[in-house]
Design a protein around this motif. Structure first.
Motif, PDB file in Angstrom:
ATOM      1  N   LYS A 349       0.823  -1.208   0.000  1.00 11.78           N
ATOM      2  CA  LYS A 349       0.000   0.000   0.000  1.00 11.78           C
ATOM      3  C   LYS A 349       0.862   1.265   0.000  1.00 11.78           C
ATOM      4  O   LYS A 349       0.476   2.303  -0.570  1.00 11.78           O
ATOM      5  CB  LYS A 349      -0.952   0.002   1.191  1.00 11.78           C
ATOM      6  CG  LYS A 349      -0.300   0.158   2.550  1.00 11.78           C
ATOM      7  CD  LYS A 349      -1.341   0.253   3.658  1.00 11.78           C
ATOM      8  CE  LYS A 349      -0.687   0.465   5.034  1.00 11.78           C
ATOM      9  NZ  LYS A 349      -1.702   0.588   6.105  1.00 11.78           N
ATOM     10  N   VAL A 350       2.028   1.187   0.632  1.00 13.58           N
ATOM     11  CA  VAL A 350       2.947   2.322   0.640  1.00 13.58           C
ATOM     12  C   VAL A 350       3.549   2.513  -0.745  1.00 13.58           C
ATOM     13  O   VAL A 350       3.611   3.629  -1.276  1.00 13.58           O
ATOM     14  CB  VAL A 350       4.045   2.130   1.689  1.00 13.58           C
ATOM     15  CG1 VAL A 350       5.006   3.319   1.678  1.00 13.58           C
ATOM     16  CG2 VAL A 350       3.448   1.939   3.070  1.00 13.58           C
ATOM     17  N   LEU A 351       3.984   1.425  -1.347  1.00  9.86           N
ATOM     18  CA  LEU A 351       4.538   1.491  -2.706  1.00  9.86           C
ATOM     19  C   LEU A 351       3.504   2.011  -3.695  1.00  9.86           C
ATOM     20  O   LEU A 351       3.834   2.763  -4.619  1.00  9.86           O
ATOM     21  CB  LEU A 351       5.030   0.111  -3.127  1.00  9.86           C
ATOM     22  CG  LEU A 351       6.265  -0.419  -2.394  1.00  9.86           C
ATOM     23  CD1 LEU A 351       6.506  -1.883  -2.751  1.00  9.86           C
ATOM     24  CD2 LEU A 351       7.497   0.415  -2.743  1.00  9.86           C
ATOM     25  N   ALA A 352       2.245   1.629  -3.505  1.00 15.40           N
ATOM     26  CA  ALA A 352       1.186   2.077  -4.409  1.00 15.40           C
ATOM     27  C   ALA A 352       0.997   3.588  -4.315  1.00 15.40           C
ATOM     28  O   ALA A 352       0.778   4.269  -5.332  1.00 15.40           O
ATOM     29  CB  ALA A 352      -0.121   1.355  -4.078  1.00 15.40           C
ATOM     30  N   GLU A 353       1.078   4.136  -3.102  1.00 14.52           N
ATOM     31  CA  GLU A 353       0.935   5.586  -2.953  1.00 14.52           C
ATOM     32  C   GLU A 353       2.112   6.322  -3.591  1.00 14.52           C
ATOM     33  O   GLU A 353       1.928   7.356  -4.258  1.00 14.52           O
ATOM     34  CB  GLU A 353       0.827   5.947  -1.474  1.00 14.52           C
ATOM     35  CG  GLU A 353       0.637   7.428  -1.242  1.00 14.52           C
ATOM     36  CD  GLU A 353       0.254   7.774   0.177  1.00 14.52           C
ATOM     37  OE1 GLU A 353      -0.941   8.014   0.415  1.00 14.52           O
ATOM     38  OE2 GLU A 353       1.152   7.803   1.049  1.00 14.52           O
ATOM     39  N   ILE A 354       3.309   5.806  -3.406  1.00 14.46           N
ATOM     40  CA  ILE A 354       4.489   6.411  -4.022  1.00 14.46           C
ATOM     41  C   ILE A 354       4.404   6.326  -5.544  1.00 14.46           C
ATOM     42  O   ILE A 354       4.769   7.271  -6.264  1.00 14.46           O
ATOM     43  CB  ILE A 354       5.768   5.720  -3.501  1.00 14.46           C
ATOM     44  CG1 ILE A 354       5.954   6.024  -2.009  1.00 14.46           C
ATOM     45  CG2 ILE A 354       6.993   6.163  -4.290  1.00 14.46           C
ATOM     46  CD1 ILE A 354       7.082   5.252  -1.361  1.00 14.46           C
ATOM     47  N   GLU A 355       3.894   5.214  -6.053  1.00 15.13           N
ATOM     48  CA  GLU A 355       3.768   5.036  -7.499  1.00 15.13           C
ATOM     49  C   GLU A 355       2.828   6.069  -8.109  1.00 15.13           C
ATOM     50  O   GLU A 355       3.038   6.527  -9.236  1.00 15.13           O
ATOM     51  CB  GLU A 355       3.265   3.618  -7.799  1.00 15.13           C
ATOM     52  CG  GLU A 355       3.092   3.279  -9.269  1.00 15.13           C
ATOM     53  CD  GLU A 355       4.399   3.237 -10.043  1.00 15.13           C
ATOM     54  OE1 GLU A 355       4.332   3.071 -11.282  1.00 15.13           O
ATOM     55  OE2 GLU A 355       5.481   3.359  -9.437  1.00 15.13           O
ATOM     56  N   LYS A 356       1.802   6.484  -7.391  1.00  8.25           N
ATOM     57  CA  LYS A 356       0.894   7.512  -7.896  1.00  8.25           C
ATOM     58  C   LYS A 356       1.622   8.828  -8.138  1.00  8.25           C
ATOM     59  O   LYS A 356       1.346   9.538  -9.097  1.00  8.25           O
ATOM     60  CB  LYS A 356      -0.260   7.724  -6.909  1.00  8.25           C
ATOM     61  CG  LYS A 356      -1.281   6.606  -6.876  1.00  8.25           C
ATOM     62  CD  LYS A 356      -2.414   6.946  -5.920  1.00  8.25           C
ATOM     63  CE  LYS A 356      -3.464   5.843  -5.881  1.00  8.25           C
ATOM     64  NZ  LYS A 356      -4.568   6.177  -4.934  1.00  8.25           N
ATOM     65  N   VAL A 357       2.573   9.132  -7.270  1.00  7.81           N
ATOM     66  CA  VAL A 357       3.366  10.351  -7.443  1.00  7.81           C
ATOM     67  C   VAL A 357       4.268  10.208  -8.661  1.00  7.81           C
ATOM     68  O   VAL A 357       4.385  11.129  -9.478  1.00  7.81           O
ATOM     69  CB  VAL A 357       4.192  10.654  -6.188  1.00  7.81           C
ATOM     70  CG1 VAL A 357       5.077  11.877  -6.410  1.00  7.81           C
ATOM     71  CG2 VAL A 357       3.284  10.864  -4.981  1.00  7.81           C
ATOM     72  N   ARG A 358       4.889   9.060  -8.811  1.00  7.90           N
ATOM     73  CA  ARG A 358       5.774   8.852  -9.969  1.00  7.90           C
ATOM     74  C   ARG A 358       5.026   8.982 -11.275  1.00  7.90           C
ATOM     75  O   ARG A 358       5.534   9.554 -12.248  1.00  7.90           O
ATOM     76  CB  ARG A 358       6.443   7.475  -9.892  1.00  7.90           C
ATOM     77  CG  ARG A 358       7.505   7.259 -10.984  1.00  7.90           C
ATOM     78  CD  ARG A 358       8.063   5.859 -10.966  1.00  7.90           C
ATOM     79  NE  ARG A 358       7.099   4.881 -11.433  1.00  7.90           N
ATOM     80  CZ  ARG A 358       6.852   4.626 -12.725  1.00  7.90           C
ATOM     81  NH1 ARG A 358       7.468   5.314 -13.676  1.00  7.90           N
ATOM     82  NH2 ARG A 358       5.990   3.705 -13.067  1.00  7.90           N
ATOM     83  N   LYS A 359       3.809   8.494 -11.309  1.00  9.94           N
ATOM     84  CA  LYS A 359       3.009   8.545 -12.532  1.00  9.94           C
ATOM     85  C   LYS A 359       2.361   9.907 -12.766  1.00  9.94           C
ATOM     86  O   LYS A 359       1.770  10.141 -13.819  1.00  9.94           O
ATOM     87  CB  LYS A 359       1.926   7.475 -12.485  1.00  9.94           C
ATOM     88  CG  LYS A 359       2.443   6.052 -12.627  1.00  9.94           C
ATOM     89  CD  LYS A 359       1.296   5.054 -12.633  1.00  9.94           C
ATOM     90  CE  LYS A 359       1.779   3.640 -12.906  1.00  9.94           C
ATOM     91  NZ  LYS A 359       0.663   2.655 -12.903  1.00  9.94           N
ATOM     92  N   GLY A 360       2.450  10.792 -11.783  1.00 12.43           N
ATOM     93  CA  GLY A 360       1.835  12.102 -11.929  1.00 12.43           C
ATOM     94  C   GLY A 360       0.369  12.145 -11.577  1.00 12.43           C
ATOM     95  O   GLY A 360      -0.316  13.137 -11.845  1.00 12.43           O
ATOM     96  N   ASP A 361      -0.133  11.089 -10.959  1.00 15.16           N
ATOM     97  CA  ASP A 361      -1.546  11.046 -10.581  1.00 15.16           C
ATOM     98  C   ASP A 361      -1.826  11.806  -9.290  1.00 15.16           C
ATOM     99  O   ASP A 361      -2.977  12.128  -8.990  1.00 15.16           O
ATOM    100  CB  ASP A 361      -2.007   9.590 -10.409  1.00 15.16           C
ATOM    101  CG  ASP A 361      -1.948   8.797 -11.707  1.00 15.16           C
ATOM    102  OD1 ASP A 361      -2.043   9.431 -12.774  1.00 15.16           O
ATOM    103  OD2 ASP A 361      -1.788   7.560 -11.632  1.00 15.16           O
ATOM    104  N   SER A 362      -0.794  12.067  -8.517  1.00 18.28           N
ATOM    105  CA  SER A 362      -0.975  12.763  -7.246  1.00 18.28           C
ATOM    106  C   SER A 362       0.360  13.330  -6.792  1.00 18.28           C
ATOM    107  O   SER A 362       1.426  12.864  -7.213  1.00 18.28           O
ATOM    108  CB  SER A 362      -1.512  11.796  -6.180  1.00 18.28           C
ATOM    109  OG  SER A 362      -1.577  12.413  -4.912  1.00 18.28           O
ATOM    110  N   THR A 363       0.295  14.360  -5.956  1.00 23.13           N
ATOM    111  CA  THR A 363       1.500  14.858  -5.281  1.00 23.13           C
ATOM    112  C   THR A 363       1.362  14.727  -3.770  1.00 23.13           C
ATOM    113  O   THR A 363       2.270  15.098  -3.025  1.00 23.13           O
ATOM    114  CB  THR A 363       1.762  16.335  -5.616  1.00 23.13           C
ATOM    115  OG1 THR A 363       0.634  17.123  -5.200  1.00 23.13           O
ATOM    116  CG2 THR A 363       1.992  16.527  -7.115  1.00 23.13           C
TER     117      THR A 363
END
Length: 403
Positions: A349-363
């Motif tokens: 779940k932590v990796l998934a949140e970080i991945e959203k930032v990498r993809k530009g879906d969230s900051t």
């Protein structure tokens, strides 16, 4: 091959009336010096003179320098300096960290380059924007992940400031003094960090706060650790301006500005928000130090961990840094290895949140471990040697709860 360390025995008492530590003890490698007067007697100003040298000329050539939008005149100076030291130099005019990363991927050679030095502030050469609980920061963690596999894989450092500062960090002088300084507002409450530095071969001095009389000692140090465990109301907290407790300034940016570092020490700050490109960070950089700190809140672990690699909090990062100083040659390699080890042990779940930032879906980051894993910045030359004394050998062991 590293030699085995002699065990360190540390007995620390603190005199509340005089405000100084009263017992000194030594390890087989470094020493732990906690009596100011005894230190003064043992070392004169003449004793605090050490040889300095440049980074190996063949190594400095293996640096990739990426310069942001810092002005044509400054770019010309930095390009000239890069040619002088033989380093590859490119200019990135884009306004996104994604473009910076793309440019680096197109120009770096993993079989040749040993690290990337970014020149520019977060605005001049954008980092990745992140936020936590309404506070905004940034990080180069995502730029380090050049192959987009979710793990940092290349050493990065960043530098900014006036040309004099930037040119120095491109090719700094490095001292070999084996002196480490610890800023600790509650000395004696925990000694794990002090023993760690002694096992790493340092002569260690523990300071409650900056004083003018310590300026010479600080100027020749190799490593400075700002320690923030302990009782919340008494531990050292951070702002972009200073290190301070609730009722006392530990080190202000004005005080840091007065220090003329002679040999490019590595400064690690555990306190919140000190890497926000504020006056304190600028003071350290302008005075000639490399700086590792966080741009958002730093959080202590609320449960013990048997391995720092599974402790995605500031204690995990701090003791990971100390653990790996004797395992890698360069500070950029150490920083990268800590980032990578913590990442490899994060929950899905932590990796998934970080991945959203990498993809530009969230900051926005909402999980404390997400913030703790990605917020750390290295300001300085990543090819600076990893600071450690002779026969350095430290393994943290169990990470306890110290709040």
């Amino acid at each position: 091959m590293l030699l085995a360390a002699t065990p360190t025995t540390v007995i620390i008492t603190f005199d509340e009336n005089s405000g100084v530590m009263n017992i000194i003890s030594k390890s087989g490698l470094g020493t732990i010096n906690e009596i100011k007067k005894k230190f003064r007697k043992r070392r004169s100003d003449e004793d605090l003179v050490f040889e300095v040298g440049r980074i190996n000329r063949n190594l400095i050539k293996q640096m990739l320098v990426v310069c942001g939008r810092v002005g044509e005149a400054n770019i010309a100076q930095y390009a000239t300096k890069a040619r002088e030291i033989g380093a590859d130099f490119i200019v990135e005019q884009g306004r996104s960290w994604i473009l910076t990363k793309k440019t680096i991927r197109e120009n770096y050679d993993p079989s040749y380059h040993k690290g990337v030095l970014l020149i520019g502030t977060n605005k001049e050469l954008p980092a990745t924007q992140i936020s936590y609980e309404g506070t905004y920061g940034f990080t180069d963690w995502f730029i380090q992940d050049l192959d987009n596999d979710g793990k940092p894989d290349f050493p990065f450092g960043r530098i900014f400031g006036p040309p004099k500062t930037v040119l120095y960090h491109m090719d700094p002088y490095v001292v070999d003094s084996n002196i480490a300084i610890v800023f600790d507002s509650q000395p004696g409450r925990s000694d794990k960090h002090v023993k760690a530095l002694a096992d790493l071969g340092f002569d260690v001095e523990v300071l409650l706060r900056y004083t003018k009389e310590e300026e010479k000692l600080l100027s020749v140090s190799e490593f400075i650790l700002q320690f923030s465990d302990g009782v919340f109301t008494a531990r050292i907290h951070g702002t972009p301006d200073r290190w301070a407790t609730h009722n006392s300034v530990i080190l202000s940016y004005e005080q840091a500005s007065a220090i003329e570092f002679q040999g490019y020490p590595v400064v690690f700050s555990e306190a919140c928000n000190t890497a926000q490109e504020g006056p304190l960070l600028k003071a350290f950089l302008n005075s000639g130090a490399a700086y590792i700190g966080a741009t958002l809140d730093t959080m202590n672990n609320v449960e013990p961990f048997e391995d720092w690699r599974k402790c995605a909090y500031c204690d995990g990062w701090k003791f990971g840094l100390l653990d790996l100083l004797d395992s890698y040659d360069l500070i950029g390699e150490v920083k990268l290895a800590v980032d990578r080890a913590l990442t490899e042990n994060l929950e899905p779940k932590v990796l998934a949140e970080i991945e959203k930032v990498r993809k530009g879906d969230s900051t926005t980051l909402t999980i404390d471990k997400s913030v703790s894993a990605v917020e750390w910045m290295l300001y300085g030359n990543p090819l600076r040697s990893a600071p450690a004394g002779p026969n350095a050998d430290f393994t943290p062991g169990r990470i306890s709860v110290d709040t």
